[in-house]
Design a protein around this motif. Structure first.
Motif, PDB file in Angstrom:
ATOM      1  N   THR A   1       0.826  -1.206   0.000  1.00  0.00           N
ATOM      2  CA  THR A   1       0.000   0.000   0.000  1.00  0.00           C
ATOM      3  C   THR A   1       0.861   1.257   0.000  1.00  0.00           C
TER       4      THR A   1
ATOM      5  N   GLU B   1       1.058   3.926  -3.139  1.00  0.00           N
ATOM      6  CA  GLU B   1       0.733   5.347  -2.967  1.00  0.00           C
ATOM      7  C   GLU B   1       1.879   6.238  -3.461  1.00  0.00           C
ATOM      8  N   ASP B   2       3.074   5.654  -3.547  1.00  0.00           N
ATOM      9  CA  ASP B   2       4.252   6.393  -4.006  1.00  0.00           C
ATOM     10  C   ASP B   2       4.509   6.188  -5.498  1.00  0.00           C
TER      11      ASP B   2
END
Length: 506
Positions: A52, A56-57
């Protein structure tokens, strides 16, 4: 991308009709992958946290890796620059390079040697399967590369590793017949890395292939010497040259090693000693190997096919690799309680580590110092609750924790003798960065979670932070529950103790 004509002729001789597909694969994007570190991400919840956070990066995860259940192929993002990388939550490793350890099959409690270990991908992979139980000796002959190896061992929170900087011949004098399992990921001509390493292309020559072949044979002689009867040896390279691959397998068989059947995954192909003859047919001079080819029996040729595998970049998602699996005649169960000529590492007197004991009582959870059983001397066997356990010993003013049964280090050039706990300074103890990375928040009494990636990177960059209302003392700084390092709280400030040489400034 331009290649030496001799290299192209050699590969064409081996692959035949597959040559064009192979050459096309070298002009495509390299495959990127990472391997989750089970020593830290030991639950499905923690693994999902990693995915996760990286998603998100900007990291996109695709397929898993058949021969490594904790490996994942990805694209995009910058996992190597994320704070979870510095926390050792995962190791960035090319997919094919993960295959030899699958065939080594490491298990907790074994004595294992990674003979040519830098930069540490395979050592950290072995350690994750050992679960910090047993003895892992990670050796690298080049000092600078050994330092990188040692840092990767530290980052991944490995507690049962002895990192050495030795010639194989010197190491074998200490560890003859010692190891249950040995991995020899030998230095090679690097043909399998051409898609990702232009320097390997520039340095390639038939002469270098032959030089590597002679060096590999010398290394393997020492490896066989260090393998216990009944033990397993896996030989691997990241090259296609049969002089460095099947020829070395033939040498091992000629020394009495027994082939172990390799169950190949889709896309892998068996090794084939007749690849040497195909190179000869191109007109290349292989005087050193011709005699071996002429004397090989059909049985030996078949044994090489059974115990070895090739990974080609046009057949699998990964770079080029070769492996071969062997065992030494004998009963490995007899090796369980045997030690090398140095015996075991010697522990310390309880009084000598009193500052550490005081630190542990104040800041660590459930740690106790246990005197030796006979009670005649106050020797200590120090362990943290859970998996951190072993024998404390001093190396100068540095305190280390060795795994139970770790061999003595006399006469060995050592880069990291076990887990570095910290430094004794004028009657007090200062914890090491290694200790922080080997602990989880459950192991400490004070923990401070970085609330964002930017806050975590600020800590990695050496910044202290003002936080009101905390108790005085040492704090383990974490992100998503993964440890990053130490800070010491006083006067409303968490003073940063991230090592200056490891800081990343953003």
């Amino acid at each position: 991308m331009s290649f030496d004509k001799s290299f192209e002729n050699r590969i064409k001789a081996i692959l035949g009709e597959e040559f064009d597909a192979f050459m096309t694969s070298l002009s495509t994007e390299k495959i990127t992958a990472l391997r989750v570190n089970l020593l830290k991400a030991n639950t499905s919840e923690r693994i999902e946290k990693i995915k996760t956070a990286l998603s998100e990066d900007g990291t996109d995860f695709s397929s898993e890796i058949n021969w490594e259940q904790n490996g994942i192929i990805y694209a995009g993002g910058a996992p190597g620059k994320h704070p979870l990388h510095e926390a050792g939550a995962y190791y960035i490793q090319e997919p094919s390079a993960m295959s030899p350890v699958y065939y080594l099959d490491p298990k907790p409690g074994e004595k294992i040697l990674d003979l040519c270990a830098a930069p540490g991908g395979k050592s950290t992979q072995i350690a994750s399967k050992m679960n910090n139980e047993g003895i892992l000796v990670s050796n690298e002959i080049d000092k600078k590369r050994a330092q990188i190896l040692s840092l990767n061992i530290e980052r991944c929170g490995i507690r049962n590793a002895l990192v050495t900087n030795m010639e194989p011949s010197g190491l074998s004098e200490v560890f003859e017949g010692y190891f249950d399992k040995i991995l020899v990921d030998a230095p090679c001509s690097g043909e399998g890395m051409f898609r990702k390493n232009d320097e390997a292309i520039d340095n390639w020559s038939p002469e270098n292939v032959r030089l590597c072949s002679r060096r590999q044979t010398d290394i393997l002689k020492q490896a066989v010497k260090m393998l216990a009867p009944g033990g397993r040896l896996v030989y691997s390279t990241c090259t296609f040259a049969p002089e460095e691959d099947e020829y070395q397998a033939a040498m091992l068989l000629s020394w009495g090693m027994k082939p172990v059947k390799a169950e190949l995954f889709e896309g892998m192909v068996s090794g084939d000693i007749t690849n040497l003859q195909r190179i000869l047919d191109t007109g290349e001079n292989l005087l050193e190997t011709r005699a071996v080819i002429d004397t090989l029996s059909e049985e030996t040729q078949e044994e090489i096919k059974i115990c070895s595998g090739r990974l080609w970049p046009h057949r699998i998602k990964g770079e080029g690799h070769f492996f071969a699996i062997f065992e030494k005649e004998g009963d490995i169960s007899l090796n369980a309680d045997l030690y090398g000529i140095n015996g075991k590492v010697r522990t310390v007197n309880v009084d000598d580590i009193k500052p550490f004991s005081e630190f542990a009582d104040e800041f660590l959870s459930d740690i106790c110092i246990v005197p030796d059983e006979n009670g005649k001397r106050k020797k200590a066997s120090c362990r943290l609750v859970g998996e951190l356990k072993g024998v404390p010993f001093m190396f100068g003013d540095q305190l280390y924790l060795a795994p139970e049964g770790m061999p003595g280090i006399g006469g060995i050039t050592v880069m990291r003798p076990g887990l570095h706990l910290g430094t004794m300074k004028n009657g007090r103890f200062e914890p090491s960065h290694s200790l922080a990375l080997a602990l989880s928040k459950e192991n400490v009494k004070h923990c401070h979670e970085a609330g964002s990636v930017s806050e975590a990177m600020s800590f990695i960059g050496g910044m202290s932070s003002r936080v009101p209302g905390l108790e005085k003392g040492w704090y383990l700084i974490t992100i998503d529950g993964f440890s990053l390092g130490w800070a010491k709280y006083a006067g409303g400030i968490l003073k940063n103790h991230y090592p200056k040489g490891l800081r990343i400034y953003t």
